[in-house]
Scaffold this motif. Structure first.
Motif, PDB file in Angstrom:
ATOM      1  N   ARG A 109      -1.862   7.319  -2.742  1.00 59.40           N
ATOM      2  CA  ARG A 109      -1.677   6.173  -1.795  1.00 59.40           C
ATOM      3  C   ARG A 109      -0.299   5.751  -1.459  1.00 59.40           C
ATOM      4  NH1 ARG A 109      -1.307   0.776  -1.643  1.00 59.40           N
ATOM      5  NH2 ARG A 109      -0.821   0.933  -4.022  1.00 59.40           N
ATOM      6  N   LYS A 147       2.061   5.565   1.898  1.00 58.38           N
ATOM      7  CA  LYS A 147       2.650   4.470   2.483  1.00 58.38           C
ATOM      8  C   LYS A 147       4.205   4.898   2.595  1.00 58.38           C
ATOM      9  CE  LYS A 147       1.459   0.560   1.046  1.00 58.38           C
ATOM     10  NZ  LYS A 147       1.115  -0.824   0.610  1.00 58.38           N
ATOM     11  N   LEU A 178      -4.828   9.205  -7.464  1.00 55.26           N
ATOM     12  CA  LEU A 178      -5.166   8.834  -6.268  1.00 55.26           C
ATOM     13  C   LEU A 178      -4.129   7.551  -5.830  1.00 55.26           C
ATOM     14  CD1 LEU A 178      -9.190   8.678  -6.417  1.00 55.26           C
ATOM     15  CD2 LEU A 178      -7.648  10.137  -4.840  1.00 55.26           C
ATOM     16  N   GLU A 179      -3.865   6.740  -6.869  1.00 58.63           N
ATOM     17  CA  GLU A 179      -3.068   5.733  -6.518  1.00 58.63           C
ATOM     18  C   GLU A 179      -1.506   6.024  -6.218  1.00 58.63           C
ATOM     19  OE1 GLU A 179      -1.292   1.749  -6.408  1.00 58.63           O
ATOM     20  OE2 GLU A 179      -3.288   2.767  -6.046  1.00 58.63           O
TER      21      GLU A 179
END
Length: 294
Positions: free
Chosen positions: A79, A83, A75-76
């Protein structure tokens, strides 16, 4: 199964205490207990051994935790990818170290190279660094000995020589080198709040045939004062001795080398900023290797 359930499970797994986990999550204890019970029902098996107020993962729980950690790492990654796609990469770097000396001198050089960098640095124990890496709370960790864990990559940056620090007036101060056994009866000084390093120096003494008598356990500045008062000897990394201007004698014992290691989570996608910082750390230690050797 929901992500919130998994986050609750992860927190309970690392705190090993329902009340402490509930306080961290800012939810009521009964609500947390119910969430864990529902997760166990969904998995079709208990996930914890209950021991009074404390609980610990059972075999099924350990398997689930490994996969939950991976889920949050992915999930990171997502993210960061989002970005990156929108050119919104943050210059924030999160790092924890088990000893403040590990970044001494390095940070100022890096800021000169990358003035826009933002650094959040914490001091933590080795075990806390492992937990923070797995939970995704930090990007990098620096410890002494490498972290041995299937979820973490750990590389040795440098192997530093450990030397015997003593007053310039000490009978052994003129020796070219010395065996630890020669100072078995001396009072020893130790650095406070550094369990990882203290275990290592105790091991060195035990290999030399004695258990050190710790007369003082103090911070680095107080240690310098006590040594100059001729109140004991100390085993310190040579870079610390050079930085503090301490008199030292090299020791002949084979194991008198202490590693400094950099760690991160496997499968973690690094932003360009973070990857640059990781490479800078490695390069800094290679370039300055002579500081850490006799």
């Amino acid at each position: 199964m929901e992500l919130l359930q998994l986050k609750y499970f992860q927190t309970v797994a690392y705190t090993e205490h329902i009340s402490k986990a509930a306080a961290q999550l800012n939810i009521a204890q009964p609500s947390l207990s119910l969430t864990i019970k529902r997760l166990e029902d969904e998995m079709g098996t208990p996930l914890f051994h209950r021991k009074g107020r404390n609980i610990e993962l059972n075999a099924a729980g350990k398997i689930l935790l490994k996969h939950v950690n991976r889920i949050f790492v992915e999930l990171e990654n997502a993210r960061l990818a989002i970005k990156e796609k929108h050119d919104e990469l943050s210059s924030l770097i999160r790092i924890a170290i088990s000893n403040s000396r590990f970044l001494s001198g390095l940070i100022s050089e890096y800021i000169e190279v990358c003035p826009s960098a933002q650094l959040h640095q914490g001091i933590a124990s080795r075990s806390d660094i492992v937990t923070q890496l797995k939970k995704g709370d930090i990007d990098l960790g620096i410890t002494g000995h490498p972290i041995v864990d299937e979820e973490i990559v750990s590389v040795v940056l440098v192997e530093e020589h450990i030397v015997l620090v003593l007053p310039s007036t000490h009978p052994y101060s003129g020796e070219q080198e010395i065996s630890l056994h020669a100072v078995a009866n001396e009072p020893f000084l130790a650095l406070a709040n550094n369990d990882e390093y203290r275990r290592f120096t105790t091991m060195l003494c035990e290999k030399a045939g004695f258990v050190p008598h710790l007369a003082f356990e103090v911070d680095s500045h107080t240690l310098v004062e006590i040594i100059r008062l001729d109140r004991g000897v100390a085993l310190l990394p040579i870079s610390v001795c050079r930085n503090l201007g301490l008199h030292y004698v090299p020791i002949t014992d084979d194991a008198a080398i202490y590693p400094i290691s950099l760690s991160w989570v496997k499968h973690r996608n690094f932003s360009p900023f973070l990857e640059q910082f990781r490479d800078f750390i490695t390069s800094y230690y290679v370039t300055n290797a002579s500081i850490f050797r006799v």
